[in-house]
Design a protein around this motif. Structure first.
Motif, PDB file in Angstrom:
ATOM      1  N   UNK A   8       9.073 -86.365 -36.616  1.00  0.00           N
ATOM      2  CA  UNK A   8       8.206 -85.348 -37.194  1.00  0.00           C
ATOM      3  C   UNK A   8       7.353 -85.930 -38.319  1.00  0.00           C
ATOM      4  N   UNK A   9       7.955 -86.832 -39.094  1.00  0.00           N
ATOM      5  CA  UNK A   9       7.207 -87.436 -40.193  1.00  0.00           C
ATOM      6  C   UNK A   9       6.033 -88.252 -39.665  1.00  0.00           C
ATOM      7  N   UNK A  10       6.287 -88.999 -38.576  1.00  0.00           N
ATOM      8  CA  UNK A  10       5.191 -89.789 -37.985  1.00  0.00           C
ATOM      9  C   UNK A  10       4.096 -88.882 -37.445  1.00  0.00           C
ATOM     10  N   UNK A  11       4.492 -87.769 -36.820  1.00  0.00           N
ATOM     11  CA  UNK A  11       3.499 -86.837 -36.290  1.00  0.00           C
ATOM     12  C   UNK A  11       2.652 -86.247 -37.409  1.00  0.00           C
ATOM     13  N   UNK A  12       3.325 -85.866 -38.504  1.00  0.00           N
ATOM     14  CA  UNK A  12       2.593 -85.285 -39.625  1.00  0.00           C
ATOM     15  C   UNK A  12       1.642 -86.293 -40.245  1.00  0.00           C
ATOM     16  N   UNK A  13       2.141 -87.523 -40.447  1.00  0.00           N
ATOM     17  CA  UNK A  13       1.304 -88.552 -41.061  1.00  0.00           C
ATOM     18  C   UNK A  13       0.109 -88.899 -40.174  1.00  0.00           C
ATOM     19  N   UNK A  14       0.333 -88.948 -38.850  1.00  0.00           N
ATOM     20  CA  UNK A  14      -0.770 -89.258 -37.938  1.00  0.00           C
ATOM     21  C   UNK A  14      -1.849 -88.182 -38.011  1.00  0.00           C
ATOM     22  N   UNK A  15      -1.414 -86.909 -38.040  1.00  0.00           N
ATOM     23  CA  UNK A  15      -2.384 -85.814 -38.135  1.00  0.00           C
ATOM     24  C   UNK A  15      -3.150 -85.877 -39.451  1.00  0.00           C
ATOM     25  N   UNK A  16      -2.463 -86.197 -40.545  1.00  0.00           N
ATOM     26  CA  UNK A  16      -3.126 -86.268 -41.844  1.00  0.00           C
ATOM     27  C   UNK A  16      -4.070 -87.454 -41.941  1.00  0.00           C
ATOM     28  N   UNK A  17      -3.719 -88.553 -41.285  1.00  0.00           N
ATOM     29  CA  UNK A  17      -4.627 -89.702 -41.272  1.00  0.00           C
ATOM     30  C   UNK A  17      -5.912 -89.363 -40.520  1.00  0.00           C
ATOM     31  N   UNK A  18      -5.762 -88.688 -39.391  1.00  0.00           N
ATOM     32  CA  UNK A  18      -6.960 -88.270 -38.651  1.00  0.00           C
ATOM     33  C   UNK A  18      -7.772 -87.277 -39.464  1.00  0.00           C
ATOM     34  N   UNK A  50     -12.049 -79.218 -36.636  1.00  0.00           N
ATOM     35  CA  UNK A  50     -11.100 -80.306 -36.388  1.00  0.00           C
ATOM     36  C   UNK A  50     -10.153 -80.513 -37.548  1.00  0.00           C
ATOM     37  N   UNK A  51     -10.685 -80.404 -38.767  1.00  0.00           N
ATOM     38  CA  UNK A  51      -9.841 -80.545 -39.966  1.00  0.00           C
ATOM     39  C   UNK A  51      -8.748 -79.483 -39.975  1.00  0.00           C
ATOM     40  N   UNK A  52      -9.135 -78.237 -39.676  1.00  0.00           N
ATOM     41  CA  UNK A  52      -8.166 -77.139 -39.675  1.00  0.00           C
ATOM     42  C   UNK A  52      -7.116 -77.315 -38.586  1.00  0.00           C
ATOM     43  N   UNK A  53      -7.561 -77.819 -37.430  1.00  0.00           N
ATOM     44  CA  UNK A  53      -6.606 -78.043 -36.338  1.00  0.00           C
ATOM     45  C   UNK A  53      -5.578 -79.100 -36.733  1.00  0.00           C
ATOM     46  N   UNK A  54      -6.050 -80.199 -37.317  1.00  0.00           N
ATOM     47  CA  UNK A  54      -5.132 -81.257 -37.733  1.00  0.00           C
ATOM     48  C   UNK A  54      -4.226 -80.793 -38.863  1.00  0.00           C
ATOM     49  N   UNK A  55      -4.786 -79.988 -39.751  1.00  0.00           N
ATOM     50  CA  UNK A  55      -3.969 -79.407 -40.823  1.00  0.00           C
ATOM     51  C   UNK A  55      -2.821 -78.590 -40.229  1.00  0.00           C
ATOM     52  N   UNK A  56      -3.129 -77.787 -39.207  1.00  0.00           N
ATOM     53  CA  UNK A  56      -2.099 -76.976 -38.562  1.00  0.00           C
ATOM     54  C   UNK A  56      -1.041 -77.855 -37.896  1.00  0.00           C
ATOM     55  N   UNK A 123      -8.102 -75.393 -46.970  1.00  0.00           N
ATOM     56  CA  UNK A 123      -7.342 -75.086 -45.751  1.00  0.00           C
ATOM     57  C   UNK A 123      -7.226 -73.588 -45.528  1.00  0.00           C
ATOM     58  N   UNK A 124      -8.235 -73.004 -44.911  1.00  0.00           N
ATOM     59  CA  UNK A 124      -8.226 -71.557 -44.743  1.00  0.00           C
ATOM     60  C   UNK A 124      -7.731 -71.115 -43.379  1.00  0.00           C
ATOM     61  N   UNK A 125      -7.126 -72.043 -42.624  1.00  0.00           N
ATOM     62  CA  UNK A 125      -6.687 -71.642 -41.292  1.00  0.00           C
ATOM     63  C   UNK A 125      -5.611 -70.570 -41.352  1.00  0.00           C
ATOM     64  N   UNK A 126      -4.702 -70.694 -42.311  1.00  0.00           N
ATOM     65  CA  UNK A 126      -3.645 -69.693 -42.409  1.00  0.00           C
ATOM     66  C   UNK A 126      -4.225 -68.326 -42.717  1.00  0.00           C
ATOM     67  N   UNK A 127      -5.126 -68.269 -43.697  1.00  0.00           N
ATOM     68  CA  UNK A 127      -5.703 -66.971 -44.052  1.00  0.00           C
ATOM     69  C   UNK A 127      -6.531 -66.417 -42.902  1.00  0.00           C
ATOM     70  N   UNK A 128      -7.216 -67.289 -42.166  1.00  0.00           N
ATOM     71  CA  UNK A 128      -8.000 -66.806 -41.030  1.00  0.00           C
ATOM     72  C   UNK A 128      -7.076 -66.195 -39.979  1.00  0.00           C
ATOM     73  N   UNK A 129      -5.943 -66.854 -39.759  1.00  0.00           N
ATOM     74  CA  UNK A 129      -4.999 -66.311 -38.788  1.00  0.00           C
ATOM     75  C   UNK A 129      -4.500 -64.948 -39.240  1.00  0.00           C
ATOM     76  N   UNK A 130      -4.239 -64.827 -40.524  1.00  0.00           N
ATOM     77  CA  UNK A 130      -3.691 -63.580 -41.011  1.00  0.00           C
ATOM     78  C   UNK A 130      -4.721 -62.461 -41.008  1.00  0.00           C
ATOM     79  N   UNK A 131      -5.983 -62.741 -41.314  1.00  0.00           N
ATOM     80  CA  UNK A 131      -6.954 -61.653 -41.265  1.00  0.00           C
ATOM     81  C   UNK A 131      -7.168 -61.222 -39.820  1.00  0.00           C
ATOM     82  N   UNK A 132      -7.067 -62.170 -38.875  1.00  0.00           N
ATOM     83  CA  UNK A 132      -7.146 -61.785 -37.471  1.00  0.00           C
ATOM     84  C   UNK A 132      -5.976 -60.884 -37.110  1.00  0.00           C
ATOM     85  N   UNK A 133      -4.788 -61.257 -37.588  1.00  0.00           N
ATOM     86  CA  UNK A 133      -3.618 -60.436 -37.309  1.00  0.00           C
ATOM     87  C   UNK A 133      -3.753 -59.074 -37.972  1.00  0.00           C
ATOM     88  N   UNK A 134      -4.273 -59.069 -39.177  1.00  0.00           N
ATOM     89  CA  UNK A 134      -4.463 -57.800 -39.877  1.00  0.00           C
ATOM     90  C   UNK A 134      -5.446 -56.927 -39.130  1.00  0.00           C
TER      91      UNK A 134
END
Length: 390
Positions: A8-18, A50-56, A123-134
């Motif tokens: 998991x650490x490698x996956x997270x680091x790879x996403x953050x590097x991208x 792309x930034x938001x996707x990698x952040x997720x 990083x507004x992906x979380x808030x975007x998801x929540x306003x969609x859910x709302x």
């Protein structure tokens, strides 16, 4: 057996590097004087996705690693077999995972407009998801087009309003064209915060058979949507948000007409169209939504909305019917939703704290959002139809 935490650490680091590479591209685009404003926006928006996707992806890897660590810790405390790997189940391990994520200041390296409001790297992906859910949970917001929801960046939102426009007339050949006059005003909203905190013990979060974190978040969103809907429909006077029932044009049916029918909806549609509006949604109290769905053509027994396989429950005269428990009984609203304005200062966001009740080992979940009123451009765009009491 492979070390899951390291995976998991490698996956997270790879996403953050991208992600870091994309942020570098954002910086170069911001500094490129050869690009027009439109070109910059188009490229930045594409890269930002792309930034938001990698952040997720990075956050997902971190969360999976934390859950894996919790499972390991539970297994050890239960006296069972040790799970291979370096997961100790200690609090420090969770902190180690958090250190993989960028700091708050790093998110704000690039900003557009006011720095404290962030920019393309926030990083507004979380808030975007929540306003969609709302929006999915809010009956009121679900009936509005995207253009009716206005994000803004100060404590108040001012919406220009054309009050009147005069001066057009017939002009004879060779005669001077008359000068017209436009009178402008404004509708001003003040942001109002909706908030709620829920607490859960770490034992509940660890031992629950379901994902309690997600359940708590969903319940917070539901509560926020219900609170907003209550005022968005019927708020008036001292209410933080003024509702459309108090702003629209109201019609009460005559004695004996104890239910709103398709004919009454048709009359409301005509009144909106007469003012050059375009009806787009029907909101109905629970009893009237049920009555419209069950209404049958006289003598035939056929549902007015068509056969049940044609989804008669969902539409009236081609408009979606959205029931709301917050509308008074015997009430139906037919509206041109494009003429309704809702301001959003801050999208619904959920934050988690493990520190506020550190001594009792409880985790806090806090939802906040800031809305800024509901405004109707003109009363005729929302036709409130009320059935007779008897």
């Amino acid at each position: 057996m492979p070390d899951c935490n390291n995976l998991y650490e490698r996956q997270a680091k790879a996403a953050l590097e991208d992600r870091a590479k994309l942020i570098g591209e954002l910086r170069s685009i911001e500094a490129d004087v050869k690009l027009s404003g439109a070109e910059k926006r188009e490229r930045i928006e594409r890269i930002d996705r792309g930034v938001l996707r990698l952040e997720a992806e990075a956050r997902d890897a971190v969360e999976r690693g934390e859950r894996e660590a919790e499972v390991r810790g539970l297994a050890e405390r239960a006296g069972g077999l040790l799970v291979p790997g370096n997961g100790s189940g200690l609090p420090g391990e969770s902190d180690e995972w958090r250190s993989l994520m960028p700091s708050h200041s790093e998110y704000r390296l690039i900003s557009e407009g006011v720095p404290q409001d962030g920019g393309y790297t926030v990083p507004d992906q979380t808030s975007a998801k929540y306003i969609d859910a709302l929006k999915a949970k809010s009956t009121f917001l679900r009936g509005l087009p995207a253009g009716s929801i206005h994000p803004f960046t100060s404590d108040t939102l001012s919406v220009p309003q054309l009050v009147s426009s005069t001066g057009a007339d017939y002009v004879a050949e060779g005669q001077q064209i008359p000068t017209g006059q436009m009178v402008w005003g404004e509708v001003k909203f003040t942001a109002k915060k909706i908030g709620e905190i829920q607490w859960a013990s770490s034992e509940v979060l660890e031992d629950s058979a379901i994902d309690q974190r997600r359940v708590i978040a969903e319940n917070l969103l539901r509560d926020a949507s219900l609170k907003f809907d209550a005022d968005a429909f019927t708020g008036s006077g001292a209410s933080p948000i003024k509702g459309i029932v108090s702003q629209g044009a109201s019609t009460t049916l005559g004695t004996g007409k104890v239910t709103v029918t398709y004919d009454d909806v048709a009359d409301a549609v005509a009144r909106i169209e007469a003012a050059n509006g375009t009806p787009s949604v029907v909101w109905a109290s629970i009893d009237m939504a049920a009555a419209l769905r069950k209404e049958k053509a006289a003598g035939s027994g056929v549902y007015q909305g068509g056969s049940p396989t044609d989804s008669p429950a969902s539409t009236a005269w081609g408009l979606p019917i959205l029931p709301s428990a917050f509308l008074p009984a015997k009430t139906v609203i037919v509206a041109d939703a494009s003429r309704i304005v809702v301001g959003i200062r801050r999208s619904a966001t959920i934050k988690v704290s493990e520190d506020a009740r550190f001594d009792s080992d409880q985790v806090g979940f806090k939802l906040t959002m800031r809305m800024a009123g509901v405004s109707l451009a003109e009363p005729s765009s929302a036709q409130i139809v009320k059935a007779a009491a008897s």
